[in-house]
Design a protein around this motif. Structure first.
Motif, PDB file in Angstrom:
ATOM      1  N   LYS A 297       0.847  -1.198   0.000  1.00  0.00           N
ATOM      2  CA  LYS A 297       0.000   0.000   0.000  1.00  0.00           C
ATOM      3  C   LYS A 297       0.880   1.243   0.000  1.00  0.00           C
ATOM      4  CE  LYS A 297      -4.466  -1.093   0.452  1.00  0.00           C
ATOM      5  NZ  LYS A 297      -5.536  -0.606  -0.420  1.00  0.00           N
ATOM      6  N   LYS A 298       0.491   2.202  -0.806  1.00  0.00           N
ATOM      7  CA  LYS A 298       1.132   3.511  -0.782  1.00  0.00           C
ATOM      8  C   LYS A 298       0.213   4.504  -0.095  1.00  0.00           C
ATOM      9  CE  LYS A 298       1.473   5.958  -4.637  1.00  0.00           C
ATOM     10  NZ  LYS A 298       1.968   6.670  -5.851  1.00  0.00           N
TER      11      LYS A 298
ATOM     12  N   VAL B 293      -0.278   8.566   0.285  1.00  0.00           N
ATOM     13  CA  VAL B 293       0.135   9.880  -0.204  1.00  0.00           C
ATOM     14  C   VAL B 293      -0.508  10.952   0.679  1.00  0.00           C
ATOM     15  CG1 VAL B 293       0.093  11.507  -2.135  1.00  0.00           C
ATOM     16  CG2 VAL B 293       0.391   9.061  -2.567  1.00  0.00           C
TER      17      VAL B 293
ATOM     18  N   ARG C 269       9.866   2.180   6.521  1.00  0.00           N
ATOM     19  CA  ARG C 269      11.318   2.325   6.477  1.00  0.00           C
ATOM     20  C   ARG C 269      11.806   3.478   5.608  1.00  0.00           C
ATOM     21  NH1 ARG C 269      14.459  -3.049   5.944  1.00  0.00           N
ATOM     22  NH2 ARG C 269      16.096  -1.606   6.534  1.00  0.00           N
ATOM     23  N   GLY C 270      10.898   4.240   5.048  1.00  0.00           N
ATOM     24  CA  GLY C 270      11.349   5.375   4.246  1.00  0.00           C
ATOM     25  C   GLY C 270      10.171   6.126   3.678  1.00  0.00           C
ATOM     26  N   TYR C 271      10.436   7.304   3.191  1.00  0.00           N
ATOM     27  CA  TYR C 271       9.383   8.109   2.581  1.00  0.00           C
ATOM     28  C   TYR C 271      10.036   9.088   1.622  1.00  0.00           C
ATOM     29  CZ  TYR C 271      11.005  11.083   6.389  1.00  0.00           C
ATOM     30  OH  TYR C 271      11.798  11.786   7.249  1.00  0.00           O
ATOM     31  N   THR C 272       9.233   9.645   0.752  1.00  0.00           N
ATOM     32  CA  THR C 272       9.728  10.568  -0.265  1.00  0.00           C
ATOM     33  C   THR C 272       8.943  11.868  -0.190  1.00  0.00           C
ATOM     34  OG1 THR C 272      10.304   8.692  -1.664  1.00  0.00           O
ATOM     35  CG2 THR C 272      10.133  10.825  -2.740  1.00  0.00           C
TER      36      THR C 272
ATOM     37  N   GLU D 269       5.107  10.695   0.064  1.00  0.00           N
ATOM     38  CA  GLU D 269       4.593   9.351  -0.191  1.00  0.00           C
ATOM     39  C   GLU D 269       5.414   8.318   0.542  1.00  0.00           C
ATOM     40  OE1 GLU D 269       4.795   9.181  -4.647  1.00  0.00           O
ATOM     41  OE2 GLU D 269       6.117   7.480  -4.313  1.00  0.00           O
TER      42      GLU D 269
ATOM     43  N   VAL E  18       5.540   3.899   1.084  1.00  0.00           N
ATOM     44  CA  VAL E  18       5.034   2.573   0.704  1.00  0.00           C
ATOM     45  C   VAL E  18       5.288   1.604   1.852  1.00  0.00           C
ATOM     46  CG1 VAL E  18       5.259   0.652  -0.923  1.00  0.00           C
ATOM     47  CG2 VAL E  18       5.392   3.012  -1.747  1.00  0.00           C
TER      48      VAL E  18
ATOM     49  N   ALA F 269      -0.629   1.324   6.694  1.00  0.00           N
ATOM     50  CA  ALA F 269      -1.008   2.437   5.819  1.00  0.00           C
ATOM     51  C   ALA F 269      -2.208   3.197   6.393  1.00  0.00           C
ATOM     52  CB  ALA F 269      -1.327   1.904   4.421  1.00  0.00           C
TER      53      ALA F 269
ATOM     54  N   GLU G 227      -3.218   3.923  -2.085  1.00  0.00           N
ATOM     55  CA  GLU G 227      -3.262   3.259  -3.392  1.00  0.00           C
ATOM     56  C   GLU G 227      -2.643   1.871  -3.276  1.00  0.00           C
ATOM     57  OE1 GLU G 227      -2.693   6.009  -7.104  1.00  0.00           O
ATOM     58  OE2 GLU G 227      -1.268   6.615  -5.597  1.00  0.00           O
TER      59      GLU G 227
ATOM     60  N   VAL H 175      -0.204  -0.842  -4.665  1.00  0.00           N
ATOM     61  CA  VAL H 175       0.989  -0.912  -5.511  1.00  0.00           C
ATOM     62  C   VAL H 175       1.564  -2.321  -5.442  1.00  0.00           C
ATOM     63  CG1 VAL H 175       1.537   1.546  -5.146  1.00  0.00           C
ATOM     64  CG2 VAL H 175       2.603  -0.180  -3.682  1.00  0.00           C
TER      65      VAL H 175
ATOM     66  N   ILE I 228       5.340  -4.191  -5.276  1.00  0.00           N
ATOM     67  CA  ILE I 228       6.742  -3.880  -5.018  1.00  0.00           C
ATOM     68  C   ILE I 228       7.655  -5.088  -5.224  1.00  0.00           C
ATOM     69  CG2 ILE I 228       6.274  -2.009  -3.385  1.00  0.00           C
ATOM     70  CD1 ILE I 228       6.748  -4.064  -1.118  1.00  0.00           C
TER      71      ILE I 228
ATOM     72  N   PHE J 271      10.553  -2.697   2.917  1.00  0.00           N
ATOM     73  CA  PHE J 271       9.438  -1.834   3.298  1.00  0.00           C
ATOM     74  C   PHE J 271       8.857  -2.146   4.672  1.00  0.00           C
ATOM     75  CE2 PHE J 271       9.779  -1.973  -1.230  1.00  0.00           C
ATOM     76  CZ  PHE J 271       9.639  -0.655  -1.598  1.00  0.00           C
TER      77      PHE J 271
ATOM     78  N   GLY K 247      13.178  14.726  -2.078  1.00  0.00           N
ATOM     79  CA  GLY K 247      13.980  14.471  -0.890  1.00  0.00           C
ATOM     80  C   GLY K 247      13.381  13.288  -0.170  1.00  0.00           C
TER      81      GLY K 247
ATOM     82  N   LYS L 110      13.912  10.155   3.225  1.00  0.00           N
ATOM     83  CA  LYS L 110      14.708   9.527   4.268  1.00  0.00           C
ATOM     84  C   LYS L 110      14.352   8.052   4.321  1.00  0.00           C
ATOM     85  CE  LYS L 110      16.060  10.267   9.053  1.00  0.00           C
ATOM     86  NZ  LYS L 110      15.714  10.892  10.334  1.00  0.00           N
ATOM     87  N   GLY L 111      15.296   7.207   4.756  1.00  0.00           N
ATOM     88  CA  GLY L 111      14.916   5.833   5.025  1.00  0.00           C
ATOM     89  C   GLY L 111      15.759   4.827   4.309  1.00  0.00           C
ATOM     90  N   ALA L 112      15.267   3.590   4.328  1.00  0.00           N
ATOM     91  CA  ALA L 112      16.039   2.482   3.801  1.00  0.00           C
ATOM     92  C   ALA L 112      16.304   2.628   2.311  1.00  0.00           C
ATOM     93  CB  ALA L 112      15.304   1.169   4.067  1.00  0.00           C
ATOM     94  N   HIS L 113      15.440   3.349   1.623  1.00  0.00           N
ATOM     95  CA  HIS L 113      15.641   3.486   0.191  1.00  0.00           C
ATOM     96  C   HIS L 113      16.359   4.768  -0.186  1.00  0.00           C
ATOM     97  CE1 HIS L 113      11.649   5.099   1.151  1.00  0.00           C
ATOM     98  NE2 HIS L 113      11.863   5.958   0.191  1.00  0.00           N
TER      99      HIS L 113
ATOM    100  N   ILE M 225      11.173   0.653  -6.150  1.00  0.00           N
ATOM    101  CA  ILE M 225      10.383   0.592  -7.382  1.00  0.00           C
ATOM    102  C   ILE M 225       9.029   0.016  -7.037  1.00  0.00           C
ATOM    103  CG2 ILE M 225      10.130  -0.703  -9.530  1.00  0.00           C
ATOM    104  CD1 ILE M 225      13.018  -0.421  -9.996  1.00  0.00           C
TER     105      ILE M 225
ATOM    106  N   LEU N  78       4.942  -0.748  -8.978  1.00  0.00           N
ATOM    107  CA  LEU N  78       4.035  -0.688 -10.129  1.00  0.00           C
ATOM    108  C   LEU N  78       2.633  -0.323  -9.654  1.00  0.00           C
ATOM    109  CD1 LEU N  78       4.963  -3.969 -12.066  1.00  0.00           C
ATOM    110  CD2 LEU N  78       6.188  -1.801 -11.998  1.00  0.00           C
TER     111      LEU N  78
END
Lengths: 111, 111, 111
Positions: A7-8, A10, A31-34, A65, A67, A74, A96, A98, A100, A106, B39, B41-44, B93, B95
């Motif tokens: 799940k993403k 946003v 574990r991360g975000y953008t 965002e 994941v 989520a 959403e 997704v 992976i 994640f 920008g 942060k995290g594992a990715h 990544i 989808l």
């Protein structure tokens, strides 16, 4: 390679809320975000601009965002952001489906 | 107008990998892609920041998205980026299912 | 909190079309939208760059996203943007399924 359902989340919010939202995400087990700077207009932007042309160059909002492998995480991120951040501020959240690669990236369960 | 099922590939990677990833996308048969500075942060993200506030203004990563008519092409792009780009670098990544207008714009089979 | 099905419309277009696209979105009944500056390459970007490295820093395009409760509104936005904006310009549009909190924020029917 195998793709796995995930799940993403946003979150579109005022820039000043970024740190608080990142705290919620990090403490959720993600574990991360953008983060992408954004402009815009409407019910989910406190920052209304009278001049349309300025919306493109106005980065008063952020689009964050994240994941996660688990739907419950989520939804929990979404709920907490609404409850803890959007009381006095506008903003929107959506989820959403997704797919992976490398699901271990994640979750909090190792690499 | 009719909407057609298609796949979106989203790649979040270190900025220095952009050219290599674009090569993979272009040689896959996709007809276009979109790049947004990001920008995070995290594992990715290799680029860990100790100061939270800086994540918004730190554009060390890029968010690349590409829409293709064919699921197999989407998966192939994902596989190749992981194999050829993410060995020494972090990145994610995923989808997504999308619906597009004008499917000829997204394949290599004319306009 | 309950998540509700909704549709997201994503429009990737030349920056100069932003105002015209925002007019279409606002007159559709959507209550907000988000604009992110983007670069890119391909059939959906008139602005072809010969130098690959420049795509990241070239913000000749915008990525506009809007979430609406109603699928018919989403499709109508997509159709109108193609008909009214993409005749002489390139660009792509796609729809995605999303799940939202607080659906009243996304329609014209109050808060």
């Amino acid at each position: 390679m195998t793709y796995h359902k995930a799940k993403k989340v946003v979150i579109i919010a005022e820039k000043m809320l970024t740190e608080k939202i990142c705290d919620i995400i990090e403490s959720s087990g993600a574990r991360g975000y953008t983060v992408v700077p954004a402009g815009g207009k409407g019910a989910h932007h406190r920052h209304f601009t009278s001049e349309r042309a300025s919306v493109v160059d106005d980065f008063a909002t952020v689009r964050i965002e994240v994941v996660v492998s688990d739907k419950a995480i989520a939804e929990s991120i979404g709920n907490k952001v609404v409850e803890e951040c959007f009381g006095n501020y506008s903003g929107i959240i959506y989820l959403e489906d997704v797919e992976i690669l490398r699901p271990a990236k994640f979750s909090g369960e190792g690499d």
